[in-house]
Design an enzyme around this catalytic site. Structure first.
Site, PDB file in Angstrom:
ATOM      1  N   GLY A  11     -39.411  44.613 -62.205  1.00  7.31           N
ATOM      2  CA  GLY A  11     -38.069  44.702 -61.620  1.00  7.31           C
ATOM      3  C   GLY A  11     -38.097  44.545 -60.109  1.00  7.31           C
ATOM      4  N   ILE A  13     -37.596  46.667 -57.418  1.00  5.46           N
ATOM      5  CA  ILE A  13     -38.419  47.575 -56.599  1.00  5.46           C
ATOM      6  C   ILE A  13     -39.854  47.606 -57.131  1.00  5.46           C
ATOM      7  CG2 ILE A  13     -38.618  49.934 -55.725  1.00  5.46           C
ATOM      8  CD1 ILE A  13     -35.518  50.150 -56.264  1.00  5.46           C
ATOM      9  N   SER A 131     -32.666  58.849 -57.194  1.00  4.54           N
ATOM     10  CA  SER A 131     -31.639  58.097 -56.478  1.00  4.54           C
ATOM     11  C   SER A 131     -30.753  59.032 -55.665  1.00  4.54           C
ATOM     12  CB  SER A 131     -30.783  57.359 -57.520  1.00  4.54           C
ATOM     13  OG  SER A 131     -29.595  56.906 -56.940  1.00  4.54           O
ATOM     14  N   TYR A 155     -25.001  57.663 -64.891  1.00  2.49           N
ATOM     15  CA  TYR A 155     -26.274  57.205 -64.304  1.00  2.49           C
ATOM     16  C   TYR A 155     -26.886  58.295 -63.430  1.00  2.49           C
ATOM     17  CZ  TYR A 155     -29.438  54.917 -61.021  1.00  2.49           C
ATOM     18  OH  TYR A 155     -30.518  54.610 -60.237  1.00  2.49           O
ATOM     19  N   LYS A 159     -30.475  60.688 -63.736  1.00  4.30           N
ATOM     20  CA  LYS A 159     -31.523  60.852 -62.707  1.00  4.30           C
ATOM     21  C   LYS A 159     -31.737  62.340 -62.406  1.00  4.30           C
ATOM     22  CE  LYS A 159     -32.677  56.618 -62.040  1.00  4.30           C
ATOM     23  NZ  LYS A 159     -34.012  56.144 -62.365  1.00  4.30           N
ATOM     24  N   PHE A 184     -32.205  55.511 -51.211  1.00  4.23           N
ATOM     25  CA  PHE A 184     -30.846  55.244 -50.755  1.00  4.23           C
ATOM     26  C   PHE A 184     -30.487  53.813 -51.193  1.00  4.23           C
ATOM     27  CE2 PHE A 184     -28.931  58.959 -48.784  1.00  4.23           C
ATOM     28  CZ  PHE A 184     -29.891  59.857 -49.197  1.00  4.23           C
ATOM     29  N   ASN A 185     -30.301  52.841 -50.316  1.00  3.14           N
ATOM     30  CA  ASN A 185     -29.861  51.513 -50.802  1.00  3.14           C
ATOM     31  C   ASN A 185     -30.931  50.455 -50.557  1.00  3.14           C
ATOM     32  OD1 ASN A 185     -27.319  53.144 -50.317  1.00  3.14           O
ATOM     33  ND2 ASN A 185     -26.530  51.349 -51.373  1.00  3.14           N
ATOM     34  N   PHE A 224     -14.631  47.034 -51.106  1.00  2.00           N
ATOM     35  CA  PHE A 224     -13.806  48.036 -51.800  1.00  2.00           C
ATOM     36  C   PHE A 224     -13.331  49.110 -50.826  1.00  2.00           C
ATOM     37  CE2 PHE A 224     -16.556  46.057 -54.964  1.00  2.00           C
ATOM     38  CZ  PHE A 224     -15.579  45.583 -55.837  1.00  2.00           C
ATOM     39  N   GLY A 301     -15.050  56.768 -57.551  1.00  2.00           N
ATOM     40  CA  GLY A 301     -16.441  57.239 -57.527  1.00  2.00           C
ATOM     41  C   GLY A 301     -17.227  56.788 -56.306  1.00  2.00           C
TER      42      GLY A 301
HETATM   43  N1  LIG Z   1     -31.972  49.255 -56.908  1.00  2.00           N
HETATM   44  C1  LIG Z   1     -31.345  50.353 -56.541  1.00  2.00           C
HETATM   45  O1  LIG Z   1     -30.336  50.296 -55.805  1.00  2.00           O
HETATM   46  C2  LIG Z   1     -31.850  51.721 -56.958  1.00  2.00           C
HETATM   47  C3  LIG Z   1     -31.456  52.855 -56.242  1.00  2.00           C
HETATM   48  C4  LIG Z   1     -31.916  54.109 -56.652  1.00  2.00           C
HETATM   49  C5  LIG Z   1     -32.776  54.233 -57.733  1.00  2.00           C
HETATM   50  N2  LIG Z   1     -33.152  53.108 -58.406  1.00  2.00           N
HETATM   51  C6  LIG Z   1     -34.037  53.270 -59.578  1.00  2.00           C
HETATM   52  O2  LIG Z   1     -35.247  52.599 -59.313  1.00  2.00           O
HETATM   53  C7  LIG Z   1     -35.783  52.044 -60.520  1.00  2.00           C
HETATM   54  C8  LIG Z   1     -36.060  50.561 -60.325  1.00  2.00           C
HETATM   55  O3  LIG Z   1     -34.848  49.934 -59.922  1.00  2.00           O
HETATM   56  P1  LIG Z   1     -34.741  48.356 -59.723  1.00  2.00           P
HETATM   57  O4  LIG Z   1     -33.659  48.128 -58.731  1.00  2.00           O
HETATM   58  O5  LIG Z   1     -36.077  47.793 -59.477  1.00  2.00           O
HETATM   59  O6  LIG Z   1     -34.192  47.968 -61.151  1.00  2.00           O
HETATM   60  P2  LIG Z   1     -34.635  46.759 -62.100  1.00  2.00           P
HETATM   61  O7  LIG Z   1     -33.655  46.704 -63.204  1.00  2.00           O
HETATM   62  O8  LIG Z   1     -34.847  45.545 -61.295  1.00  2.00           O
HETATM   63  O9  LIG Z   1     -36.041  47.291 -62.627  1.00  2.00           O
HETATM   64  C9  LIG Z   1     -36.165  48.159 -63.738  1.00  2.00           C
HETATM   65  C10 LIG Z   1     -37.188  47.530 -64.667  1.00  2.00           C
HETATM   66  O10 LIG Z   1     -37.358  48.379 -65.802  1.00  2.00           O
HETATM   67  C11 LIG Z   1     -37.444  47.540 -66.952  1.00  2.00           C
HETATM   68  N3  LIG Z   1     -37.029  48.366 -68.083  1.00  2.00           N
HETATM   69  C12 LIG Z   1     -35.789  48.824 -68.369  1.00  2.00           C
HETATM   70  N4  LIG Z   1     -35.799  49.561 -69.488  1.00  2.00           N
HETATM   71  C13 LIG Z   1     -37.088  49.588 -69.919  1.00  2.00           C
HETATM   72  C14 LIG Z   1     -37.738  50.187 -71.038  1.00  2.00           C
HETATM   73  N5  LIG Z   1     -37.040  50.902 -71.920  1.00  2.00           N
HETATM   74  N6  LIG Z   1     -39.057  50.005 -71.185  1.00  2.00           N
HETATM   75  C15 LIG Z   1     -39.765  49.258 -70.292  1.00  2.00           C
HETATM   76  N7  LIG Z   1     -39.194  48.662 -69.216  1.00  2.00           N
HETATM   77  C16 LIG Z   1     -37.878  48.825 -69.032  1.00  2.00           C
HETATM   78  C17 LIG Z   1     -36.514  46.382 -66.673  1.00  2.00           C
HETATM   79  O11 LIG Z   1     -36.828  45.221 -67.435  1.00  2.00           O
HETATM   80  C18 LIG Z   1     -36.725  46.158 -65.194  1.00  2.00           C
HETATM   81  O12 LIG Z   1     -37.752  45.233 -64.936  1.00  2.00           O
HETATM   82  C19 LIG Z   1     -34.765  52.343 -61.615  1.00  2.00           C
HETATM   83  O13 LIG Z   1     -35.175  53.486 -62.310  1.00  2.00           O
HETATM   84  C20 LIG Z   1     -33.486  52.615 -60.840  1.00  2.00           C
HETATM   85  O14 LIG Z   1     -32.623  53.496 -61.521  1.00  2.00           O
HETATM   86  C21 LIG Z   1     -32.724  51.852 -58.037  1.00  2.00           C
END
Ligand SMILES: NC(=O)c1ccc[n+]([C@@H]2O[C@H](COP(=O)([O-])OP(=O)(O)OC[C@H]3O[C@@H](n4cnc5c(N)ncnc54)[C@H](O)[C@@H]3O)[C@@H](O)[C@H]2O)c1
Length: 348
Positions: A11, A13, A131, A155, A159, A184-185, A224, A301
């Site tokens: 993904g 991050i 988050s 969501y 968390k 954060f973002n 928004f 929200g």
């Molecule tokens: N991007 C943001 O703004 C943000 C902010 C705060 C927290 N987060 C958290 O950070 C984490 C990573 O976020 P991201 O932006 O990289 O999201 P992303 O969707 O790009 O990455 C998440 C990855 O998890 C994989 N995945 C989902 N469900 C799965 C499962 N059941 N089994 C195996 N793999 C699975 C997806 O294919 C994806 O590659 C997440 O938990 C998200 O909630 C993200």
């Protein structure tokens, strides 16, 4: 050097953090179901790190909710997994309102299964992607980690629930080393332009949207609310470059592996905020492109201002952000220009 299991490592991050962890000398097993990503991301991560897939980074297609997939990950090549960096999850606030069961199943149920597998295999170290949404409507900004946890979406509640679960697990048995990192973002991309954020369909977040408007894929940006109590009326957020965030994970992991068992809960943000209009202006100046926008009604929200107090991260992790808004805009734009449809093709 440690052997790490990375869930959700393809993904946004996860892929940037995999690169930082490889560069820090760690070996990785990535467990991914590719529900929101492509293995092309990890192919490029390996290329950037100068390693071969299957050598210091092993890809396993599987789901964190599936015991067999977890067993496969923990039994790979008979290597003991020293720590887990847990990104896998669903992350869209709006979607979580429509599909709460799915969000609780993946985010909370998936983490329960993962922790069970860790227990069976004697692994007690985990870095969890939490988050800033756990804070809900913050009473005071910058937000300290001691602020009340009162999420306002399914969501955010998943968390917060995982954070509680991790605390319960640590209290049930000695030896757990846990970091809950409240992002954060996260925005931007690796400076090479080879890896970045590759959302399916309509982006949920500001930066990918701005990028797609700048290159003409979308007509205009919707902002928004223009009547928030901020300097220009648009919402203010603490944007953090994804490579700074990736380095934050390396720092947290080092602390967990060096110190006594503990639960660390830490904000990862820059400690200052930008309004949406400030981001648009910075982006236009870096890209020399126009970003047409329209101010529309506020979304339910949303909060007016969300900024991290990043003092604890500096004190406990010895980590501070190094990249500024211009870096975030420049790197996001370079990625968008070179990869207009992310890792996918136009018709995906
Ligand atoms: N991007 C943001 O703004 C943000 C902010 C705060 C927290 N987060 C958290 O950070 C984490 C990573 O976020 P991201 O932006 O990289 O999201 P992303 O969707 O790009 O990455 C998440 C990855 O998890 C994989 N995945 C989902 N469900 C799965 C499962 N059941 N089994 C195996 N793999 C699975 C997806 O294919 C994806 O590659 C997440 O938990 C998200 O909630 C993200």
């Amino acid at each position: 050097m440690a052997q790490l299991l990375i869930t959700g490592g393809a993904g946004f991050i996860g892929s940037h953090t995999c690169l930082a962890l490889l560069e820090a000398g760690h070996n990785l097993i990535v467990l991914e179901n590719y529900s929101n990503s492509s293995n092309e991301a990890l192919r490029r991560v390996a290329e950037l790190a100068g390693v071969r897939l299957g050598d210091r980074i092993t890809l396993l297609q599987g789901d964190i909710r599936n015991q067999e997939d977890l067993e496969m990950a923990f039994s790979q090549e008979k290597k003991t997994i020293d720590a887990v960096v847990h990104f896998a999850g669903l992350k869209a606030v709006g979607e979580s309102v429509q599909q709460p069961l799915r969000y609780w199943d993946v985010n909370v149920g998936g983490t329960c299964s993962l922790l069970g597998a860790m227990k069976r295999h004697g692994c007690r170290t985990i870095v969890f992607s939490s988050s800033a949404t756990v804070y809900g409507y913050p009473k005071k900004v910058p937000i300290q980690e001691t602020a009340i946890v009162q999420p306002i979406s399914p969501y955010g509640r998943t968390k917060a629930a995982v954070e509680k679960l991790l605390t319960d697990v640590s209290e049930s048995e000695d030896g757990w080393c846990i970091a809950c990192l409240r992002y954060f973002n996260p925005v931007g991309a690796h400076s090479s332009g080879r890896i970045g954020e590759s959302p399916y369909g309509m982006p949920n977040n500001l930066f990918p949207f701005v990028c797609q408007v700048a290159v003409g894929q979308r007509k205009e940006l919707k902002i928004f609310g223009g009547d928030w109590p901020t300097t220009d009326g648009t919402p203010v957020r603490d944007y953090i470059h994804v490579m700074d965030l990736a380095e934050g994970h390396c720092a947290a992991l080092e602390v967990l592996m060096r110190e006594r068992p503990q639960v660390l809960t830490i904000n990862l943000g820059c400690g200052y905020g930008y309004s949406v209009l400030e981001v648009v202006k910075a982006f236009e100046s870096v890209s020399s492109m126009d970003v047409p926008f329209k101010i529309v009604a506020r979304r339910p929200g949303d909060v007016s201002c969300s900024i991290a107090d990043s003092t604890l991260a500096a004190n406990r992790l010895g980590w501070v952000t190094r990249r500024n808004l211009v870096d975030m805009c420049r790197d996001a734009f370079a990625w968008q220009k070179d990869n207009p449809f992310g890792y996918f093709s136009k018709n995906d």
